[in-house]
Design a protein around this motif. Structure first.
Motif, mmCIF file in Angstrom:
data_model
loop_
_atom_site.group_PDB
_atom_site.id
_atom_site.type_symbol
_atom_site.label_atom_id
_atom_site.label_comp_id
_atom_site.label_asym_id
_atom_site.label_seq_id
_atom_site.Cartn_x
_atom_site.Cartn_y
_atom_site.Cartn_z
ATOM 1 N N LEU A 214 46.009 57.572 47.213
ATOM 2 C CA LEU A 214 45.705 57.946 45.832
ATOM 3 C C LEU A 214 44.851 56.882 45.159
ATOM 4 O O LEU A 214 43.896 57.203 44.432
ATOM 5 N N SER A 215 45.148 55.623 45.411
ATOM 6 C CA SER A 215 44.361 54.546 44.820
ATOM 7 C C SER A 215 42.905 54.620 45.262
ATOM 8 O O SER A 215 41.983 54.489 44.447
ATOM 9 N N ALA A 216 42.691 54.854 46.548
ATOM 10 C CA ALA A 216 41.326 54.971 47.060
ATOM 11 C C ALA A 216 40.615 56.176 46.464
ATOM 12 O O ALA A 216 39.476 56.072 45.984
ATOM 13 N N SER A 217 41.267 57.339 46.478
ATOM 14 C CA SER A 217 40.643 58.563 45.969
ATOM 15 C C SER A 217 40.301 58.440 44.492
ATOM 16 O O SER A 217 39.208 58.831 44.055
ATOM 17 N N ALA A 218 41.233 57.894 43.711
ATOM 18 C CA ALA A 218 41.009 57.775 42.273
ATOM 19 C C ALA A 218 39.864 56.814 41.973
ATOM 20 O O ALA A 218 39.008 57.089 41.124
ATOM 21 N N THR A 219 39.844 55.693 42.669
ATOM 22 C CA THR A 219 38.789 54.715 42.425
ATOM 23 C C THR A 219 37.427 55.245 42.843
ATOM 24 O O THR A 219 36.427 55.057 42.135
ATOM 25 N N LEU A 220 37.368 55.930 43.968
ATOM 26 C CA LEU A 220 36.099 56.507 44.414
ATOM 27 C C LEU A 220 35.604 57.571 43.440
ATOM 28 O O LEU A 220 34.396 57.707 43.221
ATOM 29 N N THR A 221 36.511 58.315 42.861
ATOM 30 C CA THR A 221 36.120 59.291 41.844
ATOM 31 C C THR A 221 35.543 58.589 40.615
ATOM 32 O O THR A 221 34.530 59.020 40.047
ATOM 33 N N ALA A 222 36.183 57.489 40.227
ATOM 34 C CA ALA A 222 35.737 56.765 39.031
ATOM 35 C C ALA A 222 34.368 56.123 39.207
ATOM 36 O O ALA A 222 33.605 56.009 38.248
ATOM 37 N N LEU A 223 34.052 55.701 40.417
ATOM 38 C CA LEU A 223 32.769 55.013 40.628
ATOM 39 C C LEU A 223 31.643 55.961 41.036
ATOM 40 O O LEU A 223 30.484 55.545 41.142
ATOM 41 N N ALA A 224 31.952 57.234 41.220
ATOM 42 C CA ALA A 224 30.967 58.169 41.773
ATOM 43 C C ALA A 224 29.738 58.354 40.901
ATOM 44 O O ALA A 224 28.662 58.699 41.401
ATOM 45 N N SER A 225 29.870 58.136 39.599
ATOM 46 C CA SER A 225 28.723 58.341 38.717
ATOM 47 C C SER A 225 27.804 57.135 38.634
ATOM 48 O O SER A 225 26.758 57.196 37.975
ATOM 49 N N SER A 226 28.152 56.047 39.313
ATOM 50 C CA SER A 226 27.307 54.854 39.288
ATOM 51 C C SER A 226 25.950 55.149 39.926
ATOM 52 O O SER A 226 25.886 55.612 41.067
ATOM 53 N N PRO A 227 24.850 54.898 39.231
ATOM 54 C CA PRO A 227 23.529 55.118 39.833
ATOM 55 C C PRO A 227 23.323 54.305 41.108
ATOM 56 O O PRO A 227 22.709 54.786 42.063
ATOM 57 N N ALA A 228 23.857 53.095 41.141
ATOM 58 C CA ALA A 228 23.713 52.266 42.340
ATOM 59 C C ALA A 228 24.472 52.882 43.504
ATOM 60 O O ALA A 228 23.978 52.893 44.647
ATOM 61 N N PHE A 229 25.660 53.421 43.222
ATOM 62 C CA PHE A 229 26.418 54.086 44.278
ATOM 63 C C PHE A 229 25.677 55.308 44.788
ATOM 64 O O PHE A 229 25.577 55.526 46.007
ATOM 65 N N GLN A 230 25.163 56.117 43.889
ATOM 66 C CA GLN A 230 24.456 57.325 44.303
ATOM 67 C C GLN A 230 23.218 56.992 45.136
ATOM 68 O O GLN A 230 22.908 57.689 46.110
ATOM 69 N N ALA A 231 22.518 55.921 44.780
ATOM 70 C CA ALA A 231 21.343 55.509 45.562
ATOM 71 C C ALA A 231 21.751 55.045 46.947
ATOM 72 O O ALA A 231 21.112 55.401 47.953
ATOM 73 N N ASP A 232 22.816 54.275 47.031
ATOM 74 C CA ASP A 232 23.289 53.795 48.330
ATOM 75 C C ASP A 232 23.836 54.942 49.175
ATOM 76 O O ASP A 232 23.666 54.961 50.399
ATOM 77 N N LEU A 233 24.486 55.894 48.515
ATOM 78 C CA LEU A 233 25.010 57.056 49.229
ATOM 79 C C LEU A 233 23.879 57.869 49.836
ATOM 80 O O LEU A 233 23.953 58.307 51.000
ATOM 81 N N ALA A 234 22.818 58.084 49.080
ATOM 82 C CA ALA A 234 21.671 58.852 49.583
ATOM 83 C C ALA A 234 21.007 58.139 50.750
ATOM 84 O O ALA A 234 20.632 58.779 51.754
ATOM 85 N N ALA A 235 20.869 56.828 50.659
ATOM 86 C CA ALA A 235 20.256 56.068 51.749
ATOM 87 C C ALA A 235 21.111 56.140 53.009
ATOM 88 O O ALA A 235 20.595 56.299 54.130
ATOM 89 N N ALA A 236 22.421 56.035 52.838
ATOM 90 C CA ALA A 236 23.322 56.104 53.990
ATOM 91 C C ALA A 236 23.309 57.501 54.605
ATOM 92 O O ALA A 236 23.371 57.652 55.838
ATOM 93 N N ARG A 237 23.206 58.526 53.773
ATOM 94 C CA ARG A 237 23.173 59.900 54.296
ATOM 95 C C ARG A 237 21.925 60.117 55.156
ATOM 96 O O ARG A 237 21.999 60.726 56.236
ATOM 97 N N THR A 238 20.801 59.622 54.698
ATOM 98 C CA THR A 238 19.567 59.738 55.484
ATOM 99 C C THR A 238 19.692 58.983 56.802
ATOM 100 O O THR A 238 19.303 59.487 57.863
ATOM 101 N N GLU A 239 20.231 57.789 56.737
ATOM 102 C CA GLU A 239 20.414 56.973 57.938
ATOM 103 C C GLU A 239 21.332 57.664 58.934
ATOM 104 O O GLU A 239 21.029 57.748 60.137
ATOM 105 N N LEU A 240 22.457 58.167 58.453
ATOM 106 C CA LEU A 240 23.437 58.765 59.352
ATOM 107 C C LEU A 240 22.934 60.075 59.942
ATOM 108 O O LEU A 240 23.218 60.397 61.109
ATOM 109 N N SER A 241 22.176 60.826 59.153
ATOM 110 C CA SER A 241 21.604 62.074 59.666
ATOM 111 C C SER A 241 20.670 61.798 60.837
ATOM 112 O O SER A 241 20.707 62.497 61.864
#
Length: 270
Positions: A214-241
């Motif tokens: 629950l701690s992990a899920s809640a914290t990840l939900t809270a940080l999801a709107s961070s522009p830096a997180f979204q940019a890093d997530l997109a870069a990782a998605r491209t890399e992993l694909s």
């Protein structure tokens, strides 16, 4: 201009700390991990988690029964998986999720993915550490006698609730599932089992494992709107694909993956 030696020394220390963090080897006091995507004071984990069980709580009695019952797994293949799951280094975590991902994951072939999860993991670890320090709940082997799958000296000074290992495993599982949603079932099952390994190990109570997720899920939900997180997530998605389309990255050792899947599917409470 001559730079004072004290400043040079401090800069060197900070540089080494950054490298060590990238390698997943920095150990800090629980609750003092650096915030990366979350702004300070933006999220209160203590308002989200249920309180740690007390002696008059039915969850306390359930924890005692589960700890005693799972000591029957000592020396079993599931115990060996729990022992494997003690390691939290980035390379260890990428190896542990490789079967579920369907490709060999390493810090070398997926550095952006590793960096994303390390950074988010600092935020999730910090919140779990704050709750640990607040509740100061004893670990199960300090309440009931029973074997533990790792040296108890490694756990000295660290509290039970919530489970930090479970928080780390669920952080990896959640983000990898976002990056490869077609593999979400296998990835999240491995993440669930990673937390259950702490029960099998005897290092955490079952309620602490639930709170870690629950701690992990809640914290990840809270940080999801961070522009830096979204940019890093997109870069990782491209890399992993790209990695998943590479024949060279295909996960080897099919027999090993089949054995892991069987252990993950095994209920820890018979």
């Amino acid at each position: 201009m001559r730079v004072p030696s004290a400043i040079l020394a401090a800069t060197a220390i900070l540089g080494l700390s950054a490298v060590a963090l990238a390698q997943g080897v920095v150990e800090r006091p629980e609750g003092e991990e650096p915030l990366v995507y979350l702004a300070k004071g933006a999220f209160d984990i203590l308002a989200v988690l249920p309180p740690a069980p007390q002696r008059d709580d039915p969850r306390w009695q359930a924890d005692r029964a589960i700890f005693r019952q799972t000591r029957a797994l000592v020396g079993s293949p599931r115990w060996r998986l729990a022992t494997n799951d003690v390691k939290l280094g980035t390379g260890d975590m990428m190896r542990d999720f490789s079967c579920a991902m369907g490709v060999e994951l390493t810090p070398a072939n997926a550095p952006l993915t590793a960096r994303l999860i390390e950074k988010a993991g600092s935020d999730t670890a910090r919140n779990t550490g704050i709750a640990k320090s607040f509740y100061k709940r004893q670990r199960p082997y300090l309440i009931d006698k029973g074997a533990v799958c790792q040296p108890v000296g490694e756990l000295q000074g660290s509290y039970d609730y919530p489970s930090g290992h479970t928080t780390a495993g669920w952080t990896w599982a959640t983000l990898l599932a976002q990056l490869a949603p077609d593999r979400a079932t296998a990835i999240l099952a491995r993440g669930r089992a990673f937390g259950e390994s702490r029960i099998v190990c005897g290092a955490h109570n079952a309620s602490a494992v639930e709170a870690g997720r629950l701690s992990a899920s809640a914290t990840l939900t809270a940080l999801a709107s961070s522009p830096a997180f979204q940019a890093d997530l997109a870069a990782a998605r491209t890399e992993l694909s790209a990695l998943r389309q590479s024949p060279a990255a295909a996960r080897s050792g099919v027999a090993g993956c089949a054995a892991e899947r069987a252990l993950i599917a095994q209920p820890i409470l018979g």
